[in-house]
Each structure stands twice: as structure tokens, then as C-alpha cells.
Design an enzyme around this catalytic site. Structure first.
Site, PDB file in Angstrom:
ATOM      1  N   GLU A  61      10.895   4.576  -1.180  1.00  0.00           N
ATOM      2  CA  GLU A  61      10.313   5.355  -0.083  1.00  0.00           C
ATOM      3  C   GLU A  61       9.565   6.569  -0.629  1.00  0.00           C
ATOM      4  OE1 GLU A  61      11.802   8.623   3.097  1.00  0.00           O
ATOM      5  OE2 GLU A  61      13.257   7.158   2.403  1.00  0.00           O
ATOM      6  N   ASP A  65       5.496   6.892  -0.111  1.00  0.00           N
ATOM      7  CA  ASP A  65       4.922   8.021   0.611  1.00  0.00           C
ATOM      8  C   ASP A  65       3.709   8.572  -0.139  1.00  0.00           C
ATOM      9  OD1 ASP A  65       5.034  10.241   2.652  1.00  0.00           O
ATOM     10  OD2 ASP A  65       5.437  11.408   0.836  1.00  0.00           O
ATOM     11  N   ASP A 134      10.456   4.703   6.936  1.00  0.00           N
ATOM     12  CA  ASP A 134      10.891   4.773   5.535  1.00  0.00           C
ATOM     13  C   ASP A 134      10.791   3.398   4.870  1.00  0.00           C
ATOM     14  OD1 ASP A 134      11.446   7.444   5.963  1.00  0.00           O
ATOM     15  OD2 ASP A 134      13.634   7.194   5.946  1.00  0.00           O
ATOM     16  N   GLU A 137       7.179   2.596   3.953  1.00  0.00           N
ATOM     17  CA  GLU A 137       6.807   3.238   2.691  1.00  0.00           C
ATOM     18  C   GLU A 137       7.439   2.510   1.507  1.00  0.00           C
ATOM     19  OE1 GLU A 137       6.151   7.834   4.202  1.00  0.00           O
ATOM     20  OE2 GLU A 137       8.166   7.194   3.589  1.00  0.00           O
TER      21      GLU A 137
END
Length: 159
Positions: A61, A65, A134, A137
Site C-alpha cells: 500500500e 500510493d 488501500d 494501492e
């Protein structure tokens, strides 16, 4: 004892089938299936199944991101050459916010592929924006780790 082995084998086969469906949905076939499984593994599931030695998706995650932010920043920079930095930053933040990531995750039913612990499962975790965003990502990062930047960018572009 035999029933436990059978149940574990059935779970493994079900997970394998789910991962194949997810690969078809996102349009990317993983060489390292373990990366996609990790991307779908919430920390609650990993904690409840420590004996299996699973890794949760939190590190993926983190990476996803940054990859998503970079791809969107690059797109905005090239598409809007006259916009100032502050405005580009605001637009990027709006595009990659939790709510929009959750919407993208919903379009591919990402929540249905998640491995969740009992508490998250029963508490509606599959539909919780924070969890599915999450995971989105994490999938981006897993594709990057497996197939490089172009693999991750293709997934982002499709969403």
C-alpha cells in the site's frame, strides 16, 4: 485431522480461482502470484493466520500510493502546462483521495477478493472505503513489483 487438510486445500483452490478472476478483471497476469495474494491480504487476516506466514498488504500500500501519485502527477503536468503547482497539487489530491480510490475499487469489485479477518469480515470491511482503497494501492504496487512500471501504469490507466 483429515477434514482440516481438506478444508485447507479447498481454501487454497478457492483463493487460486479468485486470484485468476482478479487478474482477468484488472487485465494483468502476475508471474509471482504471491504478490497478488499479499496485495489482497488485510492485516487482520494475516494476524489471524500467523501459522501460514502470510504478509499483509501494508507495505505494498505504501509503495502503491507513491506510484499512483507519480502517475497522476505526470499526467497532470503534461496535460495542463499552464496550471500552477498549487493547483496541480490540489487536483492530484482530489484524484487520488480515498473516496475516488474506493470508487475505482468498486468498479472491479475488489472488496470481494480481499482476505479479511473475522472481525473485519463481519464488520463490513469488504465495503469500507479505507480498506478497499488501500487494497487498490496494494494491487498497483504488486503489479509494479511483478511487471515493472508499465504494468502498474496500465492498470492505473484502465481505472
Amino acid at each position: 485431522m483429515q477434514w482440516r487438510l481438506f478444508a485447507a486445500q479447498r481454501r487454497e483452490k478457492e483463493m487460486e480461482n479468485n486470484l485468476k478472476k482478479l487478474e482477468q478483471t484488472i487485465g494483468y497476469q502476475f508471474t509471482a502470484k504471491s504478490l497478488l495474494e499479499q496485495a489482497m491480504t488485510h492485516s487482520s487476516y494475516a494476524n489471524e493466520n500467523r501459522e501460514r506466514g502470510l504478509h499483509d498488504n501494508e507495505r505494498l500500500e505504501f509503495l502503491g500510493d507513491s506510484i499512483l501519485g507519480f502517475v497522476v502527477a505526470d499526467y497532470l503536468y503534461r496535460s495542463f502546462p499552464d496550471k500552477p503547482e498549487g493547483e496541480l497539487t490540489r487536483i492530484r489530491a482530489d484524484l487520488v483521495c480515498e473516496k475516488n480510490l474506493a470508487r475505482a475499487a468498486a468498479t472491479i469489485r475488489l472488496g470481494s477478493f480481499l482476505l479479511l479477518g473475522h472481525g473485519e469480515e463481519h464488520g463490513g470491511g469488504r465495503k469500507r472505503d479505507s480498506i478497499v482503497s488501500d487494497a487498490m494501492e496494494s494491487v498497483i504496487a504488486a503489479s509494479y513489483m511483478d511487471g515493472g512500471f508499465s504494468a502498474a501504469k496500465e492498470i492505473i490507466d484502465r481505472l
